[in-house]
Each structure stands twice: as structure tokens, then as C-alpha cells.
Design a protein around this motif. Sequence first.
Motif, mmCIF file in Angstrom:
data_model
loop_
_atom_site.group_PDB
_atom_site.id
_atom_site.type_symbol
_atom_site.label_atom_id
_atom_site.label_comp_id
_atom_site.label_asym_id
_atom_site.label_seq_id
_atom_site.Cartn_x
_atom_site.Cartn_y
_atom_site.Cartn_z
ATOM 1 N N ALA A 153 -25.008 2.907 74.941
ATOM 2 C CA ALA A 153 -23.771 2.389 75.519
ATOM 3 C C ALA A 153 -23.293 3.283 76.653
ATOM 4 O O ALA A 153 -22.913 2.794 77.736
ATOM 5 C CB ALA A 153 -22.695 2.288 74.441
ATOM 6 N N GLY A 198 -15.071 3.033 78.397
ATOM 7 C CA GLY A 198 -14.434 2.434 79.572
ATOM 8 C C GLY A 198 -12.917 2.581 79.526
ATOM 9 O O GLY A 198 -12.290 2.978 80.511
ATOM 10 N N SER A 257 -19.309 -0.737 84.284
ATOM 11 C CA SER A 257 -18.411 -1.628 83.564
ATOM 12 C C SER A 257 -18.817 -1.687 82.100
ATOM 13 O O SER A 257 -19.958 -1.388 81.754
ATOM 14 C CB SER A 257 -18.459 -3.041 84.162
ATOM 15 O OG SER A 257 -19.712 -3.624 83.903
ATOM 16 N N ALA A 258 -17.854 -2.067 81.270
ATOM 17 C CA ALA A 258 -18.135 -2.226 79.842
ATOM 18 C C ALA A 258 -17.789 -3.645 79.440
ATOM 19 O O ALA A 258 -16.783 -4.194 79.873
ATOM 20 C CB ALA A 258 -17.313 -1.228 79.027
ATOM 21 N N ASP A 259 -18.645 -4.232 78.618
ATOM 22 C CA ASP A 259 -18.449 -5.621 78.202
ATOM 23 C C ASP A 259 -18.616 -5.675 76.690
ATOM 24 O O ASP A 259 -19.578 -5.130 76.146
ATOM 25 C CB ASP A 259 -19.510 -6.497 78.894
ATOM 26 C CG ASP A 259 -19.393 -7.967 78.508
ATOM 27 O OD1 ASP A 259 -18.708 -8.278 77.501
ATOM 28 O OD2 ASP A 259 -19.994 -8.794 79.212
ATOM 29 N N SER A 304 -13.761 -2.726 83.928
ATOM 30 C CA SER A 304 -14.580 -2.390 85.095
ATOM 31 C C SER A 304 -13.901 -1.314 85.931
ATOM 32 O O SER A 304 -12.816 -0.833 85.589
ATOM 33 C CB SER A 304 -14.862 -3.640 85.925
ATOM 34 O OG SER A 304 -13.657 -4.316 86.181
ATOM 35 N N GLY A 360 -19.106 1.283 74.246
ATOM 36 C CA GLY A 360 -18.987 1.110 75.686
ATOM 37 C C GLY A 360 -17.551 0.828 76.094
ATOM 38 O O GLY A 360 -17.028 1.399 77.056
ATOM 39 N N ARG A 383 -21.900 -6.746 75.195
ATOM 40 C CA ARG A 383 -23.124 -5.996 75.453
ATOM 41 C C ARG A 383 -23.729 -5.533 74.110
ATOM 42 O O ARG A 383 -23.018 -5.163 73.192
ATOM 43 C CB ARG A 383 -22.828 -4.798 76.343
ATOM 44 C CG ARG A 383 -24.064 -4.273 77.025
ATOM 45 C CD ARG A 383 -23.727 -3.360 78.168
ATOM 46 N NE ARG A 383 -23.440 -4.115 79.388
ATOM 47 C CZ ARG A 383 -22.673 -3.652 80.372
ATOM 48 N NH1 ARG A 383 -22.072 -2.485 80.254
ATOM 49 N NH2 ARG A 383 -22.487 -4.362 81.450
ATOM 50 N N GLN A 397 -25.497 2.810 79.700
ATOM 51 C CA GLN A 397 -25.291 1.517 80.374
ATOM 52 C C GLN A 397 -23.943 1.465 81.081
ATOM 53 O O GLN A 397 -23.847 1.048 82.238
ATOM 54 C CB GLN A 397 -25.397 0.387 79.353
ATOM 55 C CG GLN A 397 -26.828 0.214 78.850
ATOM 56 C CD GLN A 397 -27.016 -1.061 78.076
ATOM 57 O OE1 GLN A 397 -26.066 -1.579 77.480
ATOM 58 N NE2 GLN A 397 -28.233 -1.573 78.070
ATOM 59 N N VAL A 398 -22.892 1.887 80.396
ATOM 60 C CA VAL A 398 -21.548 1.794 80.985
ATOM 61 C C VAL A 398 -21.452 2.669 82.228
ATOM 62 O O VAL A 398 -20.939 2.248 83.267
ATOM 63 C CB VAL A 398 -20.483 2.188 79.938
ATOM 64 C CG1 VAL A 398 -19.139 2.444 80.603
ATOM 65 C CG2 VAL A 398 -20.371 1.107 78.881
#
Lengths: 337, 353
Positions: free
Chosen positions: B260, B103, B269-271, B171, B99, B274, B263-264
Motif C-alpha cells: 500500500a 493518504g 493517490s489512495a483508493d 489524492s 493506503g 485498491r 502504491q500510494v
Amino acid sequence: MTSPNDRQPPFPHDTAPFTMPAETAERISAYGTQGGGPESTATPVLEARDISKYFGRVIALEHVSLSVRPGEVNCLLGDNGAGKSTLIKTLSGVHPPDSGSLLMDGQSVVLGSPRDALDRGIATVYQDLAVLPLMSISRNFFVGSEPTTGFGPFKQFDVARAGKIATDQMLEIGIQVRDPGQLVGTLSGGERQTLAIARAEYFGARVLILDEPTSALGVKEAAIVLRHVIRARAKGLGVIFITHNVQHALPVGDRFTILSHGRLAGEFVRGQVGQDELLRLMGGGEELAELAAELDKLMHADARTIEEVAVSAEAVPTSPDAPVTEVEAGELPPPGP
Amino acid sequence: MTAATTTAEGERLRRVSPLRLFFSRPESGAIAGAVIVFLIFGVLSALRGDIGKGFLSIQGAASYLEVTAQVGILGAAVSLLMIAGEFDLSVGSMIGAAGLLLGLLIVQWGVPPTIAIILTFAFALAVGAFNGWLRIKTGLPSFLVTLGMLLILRGAGIGFTRAITSQTIVSGITDKTAGDPIVQLFTAKVTIAGGDFKIILLWWVAAVVVATWVLTRTRFGNWIFSVGGSEQAARYVGVPVNRVRIILFMTTAGSACLLAVIQVLSFGSADVLRGTNKEFEAIITAVVGGTLLTGGYGSALGSAFGAFILGTTQLGINFVGINSDWYQVVLGTILLLAVLVNTYLLRRASGAR
């Protein structure tokens, strides 16, 4: 190293019940000299010449030769650690030999991998690895050689055909399968070994190597397996039957090869040797004789104090020739006062 | 073991009921479990008077199916790997790492979304192949090899991202991907009867269908079973054991990457954090679905029902008003029960007594 043309078509199945050919039996027993087999004129389908194999400083095999002809059972006998496993792994493409050569039909071959050996018609059935208990009968039957339908990315395992063939083949070896999807774990030990033998025959094996197929089995189960060894022989396969159980080897063997400490300890044809000689050559004879002598001594010691035991002590074999192994723990006299 | 179950004599074969046949399948326990869990939360919701809302609403279904799909995508791949007798503990941190990479590629380096997605998948597949290669070359248990990879990916994710952006979150991705048709493949959603159903459901269904097809209908599937049943036996019959393993490690890494990417691109956003603990949820999904922890037996279809049990439990607990602190207790209990039931069913199916 592997070409599809080497692959033999599945055997046409001989449905006639096996009967030991009487003249063959006579010929075998009439044969007297060492080194000759029932069909000693035939070219061996598989021959190992002067094989040596070392693991570091350990001598696993040294100058070992072994051959098997079509329609012949060669029993490879030896105690644990005699080198039997190493020899068959060499014959089935697992270990390349350090020296010596392998010949099929008189032609020198190099076996690059177990798959290579299989493709040349050498099928090995390992004691513990014969089948995968958590897989179904039909999956076990075809693992590594699955029939497929379709093409390209949609090529799939032909489950229906695999199930049909597996059911038919199992029926032929006398095991009625309710559902080819049934797990092999539901089969008995003897049936698992026979499944592996049937599979090898179906895929056109010319040489069947059986690694201790009977040693984990009860008497009845072992008999099932031995019957299929004889069937395979009748179909013209060369069978190498590894065992340390002389009682299992004697009824089926045409030829006996004995290994001891990685070296050839003797080679005989049927009728030439008896159980005791085989046991002695395997290196277990002396130990068993010693055990018998010890037991004998124990019996006499107790016989002096307990009269009743003296009666049963007579029933216990005292000569090294007698089947000492039949003495069970329960039959031993209780310790003296 | 005796020869009682199948012998040469046909009359010794017992007729078996369809129910018994059903329970001889690896996924049967999970299917029954899924029905039971659904009924429990359904009845609890109905008792609260939640008809048409919460757990018993279309939107409720869309919610727990989304959670189901998230873990189900991993579970389908992980169950194949586990049937082959291997573990992949790095899928959780792969979700975070892949992710972040996506990003960074899109936001920091301005790579077009499609290219960024392809590069991210290439990275994940390469890590998966490396996991497999390391497993094969070292002969170490994959549990340890991928535990190492779990730490490396998580740590490197934090380290690199902080070095580049001085944060651990990337983000502003949505601004760069808006209107991209390829991105729509991962973010689309459709409203049906008041419920927002996301495209991840289709990805999940596709993953389960493909995994089940591969496992039960292809040569490769047979190889997966055989490698997990006995590596040595598989090798002796000519199964390319190492190739099977590497492909499966690439599959699990690829499934983590797919999750990933979805979700991203959906959240924008990527965390780095996660996907934490997702490796365990994936293993639980597979095990509840009837896959044997030691390999050689299992079902990809079962993992779908395992995922459904996890998804409905996780959200159902909230819907029926139980404090979500209790989720892990419930999950642990379900896992233990599932293992007991599945072990019992397997013992019966394999004829052991």
C-alpha cells in the motif's frame, strides 16, 4: 520453572547389543509379592502419588498412583476411556492434576508445561503426534530444540549439524537414511515411532512415556518398536508404556499398572500375572468370554445342519482363556439354510 | 504403508536421479510452470513478430515483473502463514485501508511522510496482531476471522474516508512527498536499456530472500512447519504456537501495508478499492508455489515463481492480443493444474502411494 541446568546432556550411547541380563530375569520371575519391582529399592525416577483429575463432573482419574524406576518398563494397561491418556498428560505437563503430587527422584515437582516436563527429562511420544510426516527427518528430530549457529538476528538453524546428528542417530537405531532432508512420511509407522524414541533418548530423556506406540502397527512393525523399548530400558531409562494390547505389554513389562474407569484396578510385577488376568482386570475379559460363548453357540447350531463345518468348529477356541481374537470373520460358518 | 522405501539394509535404498531429487522439492512444480508459461507467451509473441517489443522487450519485462512483484510481496508473507496452517483474507482490504490512512495522514492532517509511513505500519501490524489474537482466543478458523476483518477494513475505509473527505479517494499526495528521501525508498525507479524498473522489484526480492531464509534456515522456520503440520505435536515439543501465529499474521498485514505504501506514494493517490481480490491472488501465488492449502508444507521461494506465473499471465495475455476478459479463465486453469501437479509431487515426495 525451567532452568537450563535441569537439562541432561545427551546420553553416551551404549553400542553393545542388548541382551536381557539373565540374573535380572531370574530375579524378576522369583519376585512374588505385589508392589515390588525388579529394583524396588531404587528411588523412582518419576512417581505419581494419589492423582485425581476431573473434567467438570467427569471423573477422569481418581486416587491413581504410578511409579517408574530407572531401567524399568511399567506397562500402563487399560481399555479405551480408562484414563490412560489423562494420566500421561498429567505426567507430561499437559494437564495439572486437581489433587495428588508428582515426584522426580523423590523430590516433589510441578510441571508447568510440556516444555517444562521435557526440560526435566520426561519425554512423551504420542501415537499420532510422534512425528510430523511432511517435515524432513532432521527437522523432525530437532523440532522445538533446534541447534543454532551465529548470533543476534543472524542466529540460524544449523541445518548441516542437524542433518549429520539425525543421520547418525537414525543409523544407530537401524534406519539408514539416504538424505536427512527426506520427509518422514516416507518412513514406515514403526520407524516413525522409533525416530521419536531415538529423539527422546538423544535429548537426554530419563523417563520415556510411550502412548500406544504399537497399536496402529502391524506385527512386524510393532516388534521394531518393542525392540527399542527394551533398548531404552537397557540404557537405564524409565519407560512408561501405554497400551491396550496385552500381547505387546507382556514381553517387555517389568511392572504392570492397570487402569479401569479412572481408577487403579491393579498393579503387578513381571511373572505375577498372566494375560487372562490382565485382560479381566482391564475390563475386557468378560466381554471376550461372552463373545467366545456366543460364537460357541453359533458353531453348535450350525454344526447340526452342516457336517463339514462341525470339523472347523472344533478348531475354534471355546474357552475364555483361549485367544479368541484369532477367530477371523472368514472362518465363521456360512449362515444355515 | 510398507517398510519398502527405507529399511535397515542399505542395498534396498535406490539411487535417485537429480531430476527426481529436484521434483521432491515443493517449489519444483512452480519453477517448471514458470518456465512453461514464459515460453508459451514468448513463442506466441514471436509468432506475432513481436521480437524486441511487447512481451519480448525490456519494457515488457519491466511491466510484468512489476505486477509479479506486487503480488509476490504478499505471496511471500502469505506462504509463510499458510505453511503454518492459517489464512489471511484481510490482506486485500488492508492494502486499501493502509493506503487511505497514509493518504489521510499526509494530505488531510499534514503529518510528515516519514512519520505517516511509520504510523501506517504500526496500524497494520496492530491489526495483524489482533487477527492473530482473535484466532487464538476464539479458536475459530482464521479463514472466518480474517473474512470478518476483510469486511471491517473495507467498510471502515469507505466510511471514515467519506466522512472526512466526502470522497473515497485521497489524492494530491505527490505534492507533499516530493523530494523526501525516505519516500524515495518506496518510489525510486531506474531505466535500464529502455525499461523502467521500479524499486518494488528490490522489495520483492528482499521479501522472498528473507522469507526463504527464515523458513529454511532459522528455528522460527522450523516452528512454522511444525505448527502447520500439527498444532498439538508442535505444542508438546515446546514450540510457542501462539507466538508463531501472531508474528505471521503481523507479517502478512505488514506485507499488505508495504504494498500500500509503495502504491500510494508512487501513484500519488489512495483508493479504498485498491487491493480488491489481492487476498485471493496471494493465496493462489502461495498454492501455485507449492504451499499446501492445509499447511505444514511449502516454500517461500516457490511463491516467487507462483507470482511470476501470475504476473506474466496477466500481462502476457494483453501482449499477445488475447482479450483480457480471458485472464481469469486462464488463471483458474493454472491454479487447478498447479494444485494437481503439486499434489502429485508431494505424494511422491512423502512416499505415499
